[in-house]
Design an enzyme around this catalytic site. Sequence first.
Site, PDB file in Angstrom:
ATOM      1  N   ASP A  64      61.183   0.211 -28.611  1.00  0.00           N
ATOM      2  CA  ASP A  64      62.584   0.486 -28.417  1.00  0.00           C
ATOM      3  C   ASP A  64      62.722  -0.722 -27.364  1.00  0.00           C
ATOM      4  OD1 ASP A  64      63.125   2.213 -27.900  1.00  0.00           O
ATOM      5  OD2 ASP A  64      65.233   2.619 -28.766  1.00  0.00           O
ATOM      6  N   TYR A  66      64.017  -1.421 -23.435  1.00  0.00           N
ATOM      7  CA  TYR A  66      64.716   0.050 -22.006  1.00  0.00           C
ATOM      8  C   TYR A  66      66.130  -0.562 -22.363  1.00  0.00           C
ATOM      9  CZ  TYR A  66      59.882  -1.483 -19.973  1.00  0.00           C
ATOM     10  OH  TYR A  66      58.890  -1.154 -19.576  1.00  0.00           O
ATOM     11  N   PHE A  77      58.283  -3.442 -23.146  1.00  0.00           N
ATOM     12  CA  PHE A  77      57.747  -4.083 -21.311  1.00  0.00           C
ATOM     13  C   PHE A  77      58.422  -4.881 -20.405  1.00  0.00           C
ATOM     14  CE2 PHE A  77      54.191  -2.186 -23.967  1.00  0.00           C
ATOM     15  CZ  PHE A  77      54.200  -0.820 -24.859  1.00  0.00           C
ATOM     16  N   HIS A 187      49.131   4.686 -25.637  1.00  0.00           N
ATOM     17  CA  HIS A 187      50.024   4.573 -24.893  1.00  0.00           C
ATOM     18  C   HIS A 187      50.297   4.089 -23.628  1.00  0.00           C
ATOM     19  CE1 HIS A 187      54.096   3.441 -24.414  1.00  0.00           C
ATOM     20  NE2 HIS A 187      54.465   3.033 -25.314  1.00  0.00           N
TER      21      HIS A 187
END
Length: 226
Positions: A64, A66, A77, A187
């Site tokens: 989701d 920031y 990102f 990740h």
Amino acid sequence: MPAISNDWLAPLSQEFCKPYYKKLYETVLAEYQRGPVFPPADDIFNAFHLTPLSDVKVVILGQDPYHNYNQAHGLCFSVRPEVEIPPSLVNIYKELQDDLGCYIPNNGYLVKWAEQGVLLLNTVLTVRAHQANSHQNIGWEEFTDAVIRIVDKQEQPIVFLLWGRPAQMKKKLLTPNPNHLILEAPHPSPLSAYRGFFGCKHFSQTNAFLEAHGAAPIDWQIENIV
């Protein structure tokens, strides 16, 4: 939420007519009226505006947006140019440096990738301020699963970069296609990057696959902003 008007509109139009999407729209609208929600409403669909379906070469899945002020702008990102680079993106840059020799830039603004065909898609497209995962299970997952299925149906060369377990769970939405490549790794967050994200060489593998299938490679270098 701003309308999607490019070549995403036709395949997504059936989603907009479904009951879950009507409920999702009403929920998100109420959330924006209630208090701070990120990204700004006009930026929710930036991944689609900046990367038309016919241009998609790479899919990177985030979770989701920031959840702090002035960070999220609709691309997973990525942060606005003036914002400190988040830790996961720092690690992505480190892997790019090791893999392709890219220098680590002074910003985390990834629009250059999106404009080259990198679909930077979060699986949930909005979030309440300072409350990570606060908009999970309100309908976004059904919508973005539909997006992944639509991309999966495309015949142009596409690389799916699945980083971390939540992204890898979306692999079940993908069907075998010789024009597509699925790459998986932990990740890039500081908690897991050392378990195999560093050294995965996904960026060079992506470009080699695209070139082998007659497509232009991605220029992954994000330039410094002076």
